[in-house]
Every structure is written in C-alpha cells, then in structure tokens.
Write a protein that holds these residues in place. Structure first.
Motif, PDB file in Angstrom:
ATOM      1  N   GLN A 254     -41.838 -34.034  12.570  1.00  0.00           N
ATOM      2  CA  GLN A 254     -42.041 -32.831  11.758  1.00  0.00           C
ATOM      3  C   GLN A 254     -43.113 -31.931  12.377  1.00  0.00           C
ATOM      4  O   GLN A 254     -42.999 -30.697  12.343  1.00  0.00           O
ATOM      5  N   ALA A 255     -44.171 -32.555  12.930  1.00  0.00           N
ATOM      6  CA  ALA A 255     -45.239 -31.780  13.569  1.00  0.00           C
ATOM      7  C   ALA A 255     -44.685 -30.973  14.734  1.00  0.00           C
ATOM      8  O   ALA A 255     -44.987 -29.780  14.894  1.00  0.00           O
ATOM      9  N   ARG A 256     -43.858 -31.636  15.542  1.00  0.00           N
ATOM     10  CA  ARG A 256     -43.276 -30.941  16.692  1.00  0.00           C
ATOM     11  C   ARG A 256     -42.428 -29.754  16.239  1.00  0.00           C
ATOM     12  O   ARG A 256     -42.464 -28.681  16.853  1.00  0.00           O
ATOM     13  N   ALA A 257     -41.666 -29.935  15.156  1.00  0.00           N
ATOM     14  CA  ALA A 257     -40.823 -28.843  14.651  1.00  0.00           C
ATOM     15  C   ALA A 257     -41.672 -27.656  14.209  1.00  0.00           C
ATOM     16  O   ALA A 257     -41.332 -26.494  14.486  1.00  0.00           O
ATOM     17  N   SER A 258     -42.795 -27.931  13.531  1.00  0.00           N
ATOM     18  CA  SER A 258     -43.676 -26.850  13.066  1.00  0.00           C
ATOM     19  C   SER A 258     -44.298 -26.108  14.241  1.00  0.00           C
ATOM     20  O   SER A 258     -44.338 -24.872  14.270  1.00  0.00           O
ATOM     21  N   PHE A 259     -44.786 -26.858  15.222  1.00  0.00           N
ATOM     22  CA  PHE A 259     -45.402 -26.232  16.390  1.00  0.00           C
ATOM     23  C   PHE A 259     -44.375 -25.445  17.203  1.00  0.00           C
ATOM     24  O   PHE A 259     -44.678 -24.376  17.739  1.00  0.00           O
ATOM     25  N   THR A 260     -43.167 -25.968  17.296  1.00  0.00           N
ATOM     26  CA  THR A 260     -42.110 -25.262  18.029  1.00  0.00           C
ATOM     27  C   THR A 260     -41.791 -23.931  17.359  1.00  0.00           C
ATOM     28  O   THR A 260     -41.608 -22.909  18.033  1.00  0.00           O
ATOM     29  N   THR A 261     -41.747 -23.931  16.029  1.00  0.00           N
ATOM     30  CA  THR A 261     -41.509 -22.685  15.292  1.00  0.00           C
ATOM     31  C   THR A 261     -42.616 -21.677  15.583  1.00  0.00           C
ATOM     32  O   THR A 261     -42.349 -20.491  15.810  1.00  0.00           O
ATOM     33  N   ALA A 262     -43.869 -22.154  15.586  1.00  0.00           N
ATOM     34  CA  ALA A 262     -45.001 -21.265  15.878  1.00  0.00           C
ATOM     35  C   ALA A 262     -44.878 -20.679  17.275  1.00  0.00           C
ATOM     36  O   ALA A 262     -45.098 -19.479  17.485  1.00  0.00           O
ATOM     37  N   LEU A 263     -44.515 -21.502  18.242  1.00  0.00           N
ATOM     38  CA  LEU A 263     -44.369 -21.030  19.619  1.00  0.00           C
ATOM     39  C   LEU A 263     -43.223 -20.038  19.758  1.00  0.00           C
ATOM     40  O   LEU A 263     -43.320 -19.072  20.521  1.00  0.00           O
ATOM     41  N   ASN A 264     -42.164 -20.260  19.006  1.00  0.00           N
ATOM     42  CA  ASN A 264     -41.033 -19.322  19.047  1.00  0.00           C
ATOM     43  C   ASN A 264     -41.408 -17.964  18.461  1.00  0.00           C
ATOM     44  O   ASN A 264     -40.834 -16.936  18.841  1.00  0.00           O
ATOM     45  N   SER A 270     -50.244 -17.774  25.539  1.00  0.00           N
ATOM     46  CA  SER A 270     -50.695 -18.956  26.278  1.00  0.00           C
ATOM     47  C   SER A 270     -51.813 -19.698  25.534  1.00  0.00           C
ATOM     48  O   SER A 270     -51.921 -20.924  25.623  1.00  0.00           O
ATOM     49  N   GLU A 271     -52.650 -18.948  24.810  1.00  0.00           N
ATOM     50  CA  GLU A 271     -53.733 -19.585  24.058  1.00  0.00           C
ATOM     51  C   GLU A 271     -53.179 -20.469  22.943  1.00  0.00           C
ATOM     52  O   GLU A 271     -53.743 -21.524  22.638  1.00  0.00           O
ATOM     53  N   LEU A 272     -52.073 -20.033  22.349  1.00  0.00           N
ATOM     54  CA  LEU A 272     -51.442 -20.830  21.295  1.00  0.00           C
ATOM     55  C   LEU A 272     -50.930 -22.148  21.865  1.00  0.00           C
ATOM     56  O   LEU A 272     -51.084 -23.213  21.258  1.00  0.00           O
ATOM     57  N   LYS A 273     -50.325 -22.099  23.044  1.00  0.00           N
ATOM     58  CA  LYS A 273     -49.833 -23.321  23.687  1.00  0.00           C
ATOM     59  C   LYS A 273     -50.981 -24.282  23.976  1.00  0.00           C
ATOM     60  O   LYS A 273     -50.873 -25.487  23.754  1.00  0.00           O
ATOM     61  N   GLU A 274     -52.098 -23.733  24.451  1.00  0.00           N
ATOM     62  CA  GLU A 274     -53.265 -24.563  24.747  1.00  0.00           C
ATOM     63  C   GLU A 274     -53.816 -25.186  23.466  1.00  0.00           C
ATOM     64  O   GLU A 274     -54.210 -26.364  23.448  1.00  0.00           O
ATOM     65  N   LEU A 275     -53.836 -24.411  22.380  1.00  0.00           N
ATOM     66  CA  LEU A 275     -54.337 -24.903  21.105  1.00  0.00           C
ATOM     67  C   LEU A 275     -53.507 -26.094  20.622  1.00  0.00           C
ATOM     68  O   LEU A 275     -54.053 -27.125  20.191  1.00  0.00           O
ATOM     69  N   ILE A 276     -52.198 -25.954  20.700  1.00  0.00           N
ATOM     70  CA  ILE A 276     -51.311 -27.029  20.252  1.00  0.00           C
ATOM     71  C   ILE A 276     -51.488 -28.271  21.116  1.00  0.00           C
ATOM     72  O   ILE A 276     -51.521 -29.407  20.602  1.00  0.00           O
TER      73      ILE A 276
END
Length: 282
Positions: A254-264, A270-276
């Motif tokens: 579920q965490a991966r799904a939430s983070f993937t949605t944020a990245l999409n 790039s800062e968001l990717k680093e944060l995750i």
C-alpha cells in the motif's frame, strides 16, 4: 487588500467572458484592468507589472489552467499574498478543496452578478474580517516562531469572539499552534471542532492524521488522511503522508502505491523522489 487604483488582471481564454468581467469592474469602480488569454500569459504579466493587486482567473483554459496559474503564483517570490479569485461554474468538492489548499482567496460562480461581485471585492479591502484574519495569522506565526504561544492563542481567540463565522479556520490555526507545542491531545480537540464546523477542510484532516501519527495511532491516521484524499485527491502531501503511514504499519504494498501516485502527480520532481527514498531507508 485592494483599492480602486490597483490593476486587476482578468484571465480567460474567451474574449466576451473577459469583457463581461471588465464591464462589471468598471460599473463598481475599478477601471484599471489588464487582460490575459491563459495562465502562462497571465504569469508573464504578473512578473512584469508590480501594480497588479488582484487576479481574477477562469478555471479551465488551454496552455495553463487557472489552478496551475494559482500554483505558480503562490510559489513565486512576490505572489504568496496576491489576492486570487477563481471564476468557476463548478460545484465539485474536490476541485474547490484543492484550490483552497493551494491558497485561493475566493471564488466567483458563473453567471456573475454585480451585487455578488461587489461584495466579494469589498471583502478584500483592508477593513474586512477576511483581511484582518490574514494579518492575525501572520502575527500568530511570528509570535509562535518566538515561542510566545500564549500570546498567539489569545490573539486567535479574541478574533474568533468578534467573528464567529471564522470558527473553523481559527480552530484549525489553534491546532497548528498546539502541534508546534507538541500538545497532541489539545490540538486534536481543536481540529475536531474545526471539522465539526467544516467537514471538507482537507488541511484539517491532514493535521488530524499527523497528530494521530505522532501518537503512533497509525490506523486512525490512515482513516484521517483518506478523508483528506477523498476531498483533494491531487494533493501530493496527502499521498506522501499516506505512504509514510502505511510504511509505519509495515503495509509495504500500500505504501508503494501511495508513493507511486505522488510521483505520478509530479514526475519531474527529483526532490520528491529523494524524499521517498529516505523514507524507505529510515
């Protein structure tokens, strides 16, 4: 805060629609206008004209929409406090909540009428409760930064006593202040009071989720952040917090799904990717 000498920027891709707004403004005493046919052109004019005191923008436009223009303006050096009204015929809770989270000053619902238009502009003058609230919140933030929480709380409560219509916003600000003081239980009570008055305040649901997270009540935090997402599905911060909450509960899929949605939602951030990545490392 605006006055009759300020320039008002009208943003709409339809010429007759812009002219309607301009005609109403002239009737109610605001003769100085600037026009733009989309958000990108509007942004250029805001950057080149320091006399613009208000933006009135349509929601749906080609090239750059009203909501994207709002985002750009609020992220700019001189646009954080620029009054910004969205013209809309929408009644969709999610869109309105998203604009609210991004810092919209208010809305004008089509079809426009002179009385409502005049009332909305009058609410942006220096003497209006809304303008006073803005100053109160700025002073509250200054006091909190100095550790003067009691003074800040007294300021908010005094304003609420004079202006009970702003109870939900004041309770939310009190909750933010108590969060800074690490007074989770007291903060929750304030947020519950805010949500009782305004159940579609997505920011308040996000704050509630954070408070529950501080107390390791992750199941409750997930329910609260879902309320915020149901109201404003495009908000990246809400998706990120949801991912954190899932990670804390070891719900990795579920965490991966939430983070993937944020990245999409922000694929080039790039800062968001680093944060995750840091969340996973922790």
């Amino acid at each position: 805060m605006i006055n009759n000498e300020d320039y008002i920027l009208i943003v709409d891709d339809i010429g007759p629609a812009r002219q309607t707004v301009i005609n109403i403004l002239k009737v109610i005493g605001y003769p100085n206008v600037v026009e733009a046919v989309n958000g990108r052109e509007a942004l250029e004019k805001i950057q080149s004209n320091q006399n613009i005191g208000l933006v009135i923008s349509d929601w749906k436009m080609p090239v750059m929409s009203g909501i994207d223009l709002l985002t750009q303006v609020r992220n700019s050096d001189n646009g954080a406090n620029l009054p910004f009204l969205l013209l809309t015929s929408k009644n969709d809770v999610e869109d309105v909540a998203l604009a609210s989270d991004l810092g919209v000053t208010g809305y004008l619902v089509k079809p426009l009428d002179i009385k409502t238009f005049k009332s909305k502009l009058e609410s942006l003058t220096a003497s209006s409760p809304a303008s006073e609230l803005k100053e109160i919140i700025e002073e509250k933030n200054r006091l909190c930064a100095e550790g003067k929480f009691k003074e800040a709380g007294r300021l908010l409560l005094e304003f609420m006593q004079k202006n009970p219509d702003f109870e939900s916003r004041i309770c939310f600000e009190m909750g933010l202040m108590l969060e800074q003081e690490h007074k989770w239980t007291e903060a929750q009570k304030m947020v519950e009071r805010a949500l009782k008055k305004n159940s579609v305040m997505a920011r308040a649901w996000h704050l509630m989720a954070r408070l529950q997270g501080y107390q390791k009540k992750w199941d409750l935090a997930l329910k609260s952040i879902q309320e915020a997402i149901d109201i404003s599905a495009q908000n990246i911060d809400y998706r990120i917090f949801q991912g954190q909450a899932y990670l804390a509960g070891k719900q990795f899929v579920q965490a991966r799904a939430s983070f993937t949605t944020a990245l999409n939602l922000a694929p080039k951030d790039s800062e968001l990717k680093e944060l995750i990545c840091n969340f996973y490392l922790e």
